[in-house]
Design a protein around this motif. Structure first.
Motif, PDB file in Angstrom:
ATOM      1  N   LEU A   6      45.261 -14.838  55.226  1.00 43.70           N
ATOM      2  CA  LEU A   6      46.599 -15.254  54.793  1.00 43.70           C
ATOM      3  C   LEU A   6      47.575 -14.085  54.697  1.00 43.70           C
ATOM      4  O   LEU A   6      48.721 -14.259  54.297  1.00 43.70           O
ATOM      5  N   CYS A  10      51.644 -13.744  53.209  1.00 44.03           N
ATOM      6  CA  CYS A  10      51.472 -13.607  51.765  1.00 44.03           C
ATOM      7  C   CYS A  10      52.690 -12.946  51.137  1.00 44.03           C
ATOM      8  O   CYS A  10      53.050 -11.816  51.470  1.00 44.03           O
ATOM      9  N   CYS A  32      43.431  -7.717  49.574  1.00 41.84           N
ATOM     10  CA  CYS A  32      43.986  -8.120  50.875  1.00 41.84           C
ATOM     11  C   CYS A  32      43.210  -7.547  52.051  1.00 41.84           C
ATOM     12  O   CYS A  32      43.189  -8.128  53.130  1.00 41.84           O
ATOM     13  N   SER A  36      39.060 -10.925  49.976  1.00 40.85           N
ATOM     14  CA  SER A  36      40.054 -11.897  49.534  1.00 40.85           C
ATOM     15  C   SER A  36      39.450 -13.038  48.726  1.00 40.85           C
ATOM     16  O   SER A  36      40.174 -13.779  48.074  1.00 40.85           O
ATOM     17  N   ARG A  41      45.656 -15.603  44.380  1.00 40.64           N
ATOM     18  CA  ARG A  41      46.587 -16.264  45.304  1.00 40.64           C
ATOM     19  C   ARG A  41      45.822 -16.998  46.411  1.00 40.64           C
ATOM     20  O   ARG A  41      46.148 -18.119  46.783  1.00 40.64           O
ATOM     21  N   TYR A  42      44.790 -16.365  46.923  1.00 42.84           N
ATOM     22  CA  TYR A  42      43.950 -16.966  47.957  1.00 42.84           C
ATOM     23  C   TYR A  42      43.272 -18.227  47.422  1.00 42.84           C
ATOM     24  O   TYR A  42      43.250 -19.266  48.084  1.00 42.84           O
ATOM     25  N   CYS A  45      45.822 -21.060  47.001  1.00 47.14           N
ATOM     26  CA  CYS A  45      46.271 -21.497  48.320  1.00 47.14           C
ATOM     27  C   CYS A  45      45.226 -22.385  48.986  1.00 47.14           C
ATOM     28  O   CYS A  45      45.551 -23.450  49.524  1.00 47.14           O
ATOM     29  N   ARG A  50      49.506 -23.681  50.040  1.00 49.11           N
ATOM     30  CA  ARG A  50      50.403 -22.532  49.891  1.00 49.11           C
ATOM     31  C   ARG A  50      51.619 -22.845  49.003  1.00 49.11           C
ATOM     32  O   ARG A  50      52.063 -22.009  48.222  1.00 49.11           O
TER      33      ARG A  50
END
Length: 73
Positions: A6, A10, A32, A36, A41-42, A45, A50
């Motif tokens: 992603l 991102c 990142c 991940s 955030r991953y 998502c 997202r």
């Protein structure tokens, strides 16, 4: 390990923490570029899409991510 799938889109990786470059560098390397799977955030998502990742969610806020996911289900 390879970069997060992603990464290109991102918001955190591309826009956040411009005023803290050394801190951002450490976080980006850890979440990142290395692993991940633990990135908050991953996780959000992948679980919720997202569009449901809060703009202020940092990669190291895994507990918050898990709460968001649990609340949405």
């Amino acid at each position: 390990m390879e970069n997060c799938e992603l990464l290109e889109k991102c918001v955190f990786f591309n826009d956040k923490m411009g005023n803290m470059p050394s801190t951002a560098s450490v976080i980006k390397m850890r979440y990142c570029r290395e692993d991940s799977s633990g990135c908050a955030r991953y996780l959000v998502c992948k679980a919720l899409g997202r569009e449901n990742v809060p703009a202020d969610l940092f990669p190291n806020q895994e507990d918050r991510a898990r709460q968001l996911i649990a609340s949405a289900r």
